[in-house]
Design a protein around this motif. Structure first.
Motif, PDB file in Angstrom:
ATOM      1  N   ALA A  96       0.660  -1.371  -0.070  1.00 56.66           N
ATOM      2  CA  ALA A  96       0.011  -0.041   0.031  1.00 56.66           C
ATOM      3  C   ALA A  96       0.846   0.946   0.150  1.00 56.66           C
ATOM      4  N   THR A  97       0.383   2.279  -0.706  1.00 53.03           N
ATOM      5  CA  THR A  97       1.065   3.579  -0.779  1.00 53.03           C
ATOM      6  C   THR A  97       0.050   4.546   0.109  1.00 53.03           C
ATOM      7  N   ILE A  98       0.552   5.458   0.987  1.00 54.34           N
ATOM      8  CA  ILE A  98      -0.071   6.478   1.664  1.00 54.34           C
ATOM      9  C   ILE A  98       0.221   7.635   1.264  1.00 54.34           C
ATOM     10  N   GLY A  99      -0.387   8.396   0.576  1.00 56.69           N
ATOM     11  CA  GLY A  99       0.125   9.802  -0.212  1.00 56.69           C
ATOM     12  C   GLY A  99      -0.373  10.878   1.016  1.00 56.69           C
ATOM     13  N   LEU A 100       0.686  11.847   0.943  1.00 53.85           N
ATOM     14  CA  LEU A 100       0.793  12.744   1.867  1.00 53.85           C
ATOM     15  C   LEU A 100       0.492  14.044   1.093  1.00 53.85           C
ATOM     16  N   GLY A 101      -0.976  14.563   1.181  1.00 52.17           N
ATOM     17  CA  GLY A 101      -1.057  15.772   0.624  1.00 52.17           C
ATOM     18  C   GLY A 101      -2.466  15.380  -0.597  1.00 52.17           C
ATOM     19  N   SER A 102      -2.988  16.062  -1.241  1.00 52.80           N
ATOM     20  CA  SER A 102      -4.003  16.082  -1.932  1.00 52.80           C
ATOM     21  C   SER A 102      -3.565  15.872  -3.417  1.00 52.80           C
ATOM     22  N   ALA A 103      -4.746  15.275  -4.335  1.00 52.29           N
ATOM     23  CA  ALA A 103      -4.143  15.191  -5.776  1.00 52.29           C
ATOM     24  C   ALA A 103      -3.362  16.367  -6.305  1.00 52.29           C
ATOM     25  N   ALA A 104      -3.799  17.561  -5.880  1.00 51.39           N
ATOM     26  CA  ALA A 104      -3.006  18.772  -6.755  1.00 51.39           C
ATOM     27  C   ALA A 104      -1.615  18.495  -6.301  1.00 51.39           C
ATOM     28  N   ALA A 105      -1.207  18.170  -5.152  1.00 48.37           N
ATOM     29  CA  ALA A 105       0.430  17.870  -4.839  1.00 48.37           C
ATOM     30  C   ALA A 105       0.739  16.448  -5.090  1.00 48.37           C
ATOM     31  N   LEU A 106       0.176  15.563  -5.390  1.00 43.05           N
ATOM     32  CA  LEU A 106       0.578  14.343  -5.682  1.00 43.05           C
ATOM     33  C   LEU A 106      -0.491  13.725  -6.483  1.00 43.05           C
ATOM     34  N   SER A 107      -0.390  13.501  -7.891  1.00 43.64           N
ATOM     35  CA  SER A 107      -1.458  12.780  -8.599  1.00 43.64           C
ATOM     36  C   SER A 107      -1.842  11.503  -8.267  1.00 43.64           C
ATOM     37  N   ASP A 108      -2.972  11.238  -8.508  1.00 43.71           N
ATOM     38  CA  ASP A 108      -3.604   9.824  -8.351  1.00 43.71           C
ATOM     39  C   ASP A 108      -2.722   8.873  -9.083  1.00 43.71           C
ATOM     40  N   ALA A 109      -2.034   9.150 -10.300  1.00 44.21           N
ATOM     41  CA  ALA A 109      -1.288   8.124 -11.206  1.00 44.21           C
ATOM     42  C   ALA A 109      -0.228   8.142 -10.620  1.00 44.21           C
ATOM     43  N   ALA A 110       0.704   8.961  -9.962  1.00 45.55           N
ATOM     44  CA  ALA A 110       1.786   8.983  -9.079  1.00 45.55           C
ATOM     45  C   ALA A 110       1.537   8.323  -8.038  1.00 45.55           C
ATOM     46  N   LEU A 111       0.500   8.371  -7.306  1.00 49.12           N
ATOM     47  CA  LEU A 111       0.377   7.604  -5.899  1.00 49.12           C
ATOM     48  C   LEU A 111       0.104   6.004  -6.234  1.00 49.12           C
ATOM     49  N   ARG A 112      -0.389   5.769  -7.295  1.00 55.10           N
ATOM     50  CA  ARG A 112      -0.537   4.251  -7.660  1.00 55.10           C
ATOM     51  C   ARG A 112       0.521   3.493  -7.961  1.00 55.10           C
TER      52      ARG A 112
END
Length: 364
Positions: free
Chosen positions: A344-360
């Motif tokens: 699993a990856t837990i993103g810090l910040g909204s999609a404006a800071a870290l896009s969904d594609a980068a998080l996946r």
């Protein structure tokens, strides 16, 4: 000058000491995603693995409407005590960078503030935590006295300011507070001019009892030597880890500290900030068997700084990514996740800071 410290093995993982508690008592990493649902309403749904085998199994976020609300979301997911909160500037990185390992040592929360006022979201979090002490990090040039007055009027906490005449002195004052519990296990030398290579160093330093010292001085005759003399009492007899390549921390600065008694110098660096983060995590793997990683943008500092204490206390490694999915960096991170067994990856910040594609961590 302090007496020389005992020499320890280079890069040997040493347990946290002082006011920290054993890792066995920390909240399970997988609970962070559930905590995110409470902390913020911006949570990406779980996604199935992409066709590439390296892709992470699921994603979630700790995020708010801005960097200050994101720091609140991270605070709520952090397995910290509520007695102390470190309040750092959300617009300047050096003071916050040096504060993160100290906050981790004290199992404290770390929140961001505007220089001239505490945002409403942060004030609500302070009301929830009801800390006995709020540590304002930085001089009045970084966080104004108006913030101190606002806290004085609105909280019953004891207010402490840790701030020097410049960023180096502030970092050394923070080391003084860190060492009240126990001497730091190693010094992390990071750039005081730019943040990318130093972000993950703050999280690992917090997890391993280390402290941050800043490479920052003028270019005039004697400026570098005077800087090294200021740091000498803190690095003598201590293993030294350099975060980043020579563009971030010059070899000449390292040599000056070695000449003043720093030991067993190791430089951890990659071709860029993302590979440097991987190199640091490889050299200092988390204890136990975490199933998740924290992922923050490496293009801005606030979200990663908020996550440094969470990473240290939860035993969840922090990695950096471009804000958008990258054809070179994203597959590299996916490979790391696959090789280390992270699911699993837990993103810090909204999609404006870290896009969904980068998080996946899937195909871009």
């Amino acid at each position: 000058m302090r007496s020389p410290r005992r020499r320890g093995p280079p890069l040997a993982r040493q347990p946290n000491r002082g006011r920290t508690v054993p890792r066995s008592s920390r909240s399970p990493v997988l609970l962070l995603a559930a905590a995110a649902l409470v902390a913020a309403s911006i949570v990406a749904p779980a996604v199935a693995p992409a066709s590439r085998a390296e892709a992470a199994v699921s994603t979630s976020r700790l995020a708010g409407a801005d960097r200050y609300a994101t720091s609140v979301a991270v605070s709520r997911a952090t397995p910290a005590r509520n007695e102390v909160v470190f309040l750092v500037s959300g617009v300047k990185f050096p003071d916050a960078l040096a504060a993160a390992p100290v906050a981790a040592r004290e199992r404290a929360h770390l929140l961001l503030t505007h220089p001239d006022r505490v945002p409403d979201s942060v004030m609500r979090e302070l009301a929830r935590l009801e800390p006995a002490e709020i540590v304002i990090v930085g001089s009045e040039a970084s966080i104004s006295d108006a913030v101190r007055q606002q806290l004085w009027d609105s909280t019953g906490a004891r207010l402490t300011r840790i701030g020097g005449r410049d960023r180096v002195e502030t970092s050394l004052l923070l080391l003084e507070r860190l060492e009240r519990a126990d001497p730091m296990t190693r010094a992390w030398l990071v750039s005081g001019r730019d943040f990318p290579d130093a972000l993950v160093a703050a999280s690992v330093a917090g997890a391993t009892g280390g402290g941050i010292v800043l490479s920052w001085h003028g270019t005039g005759p004697g400026d570098a030597a005077a800087w090294a003399d200021r740091l000498a009492p803190y690095v003598i007899g201590v293993p030294l880890v350099v975060a980043g390549g020579t563009p971030s921390v010059p070899s000449s600065d390292v040599a000056l500290l070695e000449a003043r008694g720093a030991l067993d110098t190791v430089r951890l660096a990659g071709a860029n900030r993302y590979e440097t983060a991987i190199a640091i995590n490889r050299a200092f793997p988390p204890a136990g068997d975490p199933s998740s990683i924290l992922l923050a943008t490496g293009e801005r500092f606030p979200d990663a700084l908020s996550g440094a204490v969470l990473s240290a206390l939860a035993g969840t490694p922090l990695y950096l990514s471009p804000s958008q999915c990258s054809g070179s960096v994203t597959p590299l991170l996916a490979s790391v996740a696959s090789n280390q067994g992270y699911t699993a990856t837990i993103g810090l910040g909204s999609a404006a800071a870290l896009s969904d594609a980068a998080l996946r961590l899937g195909p871009c």
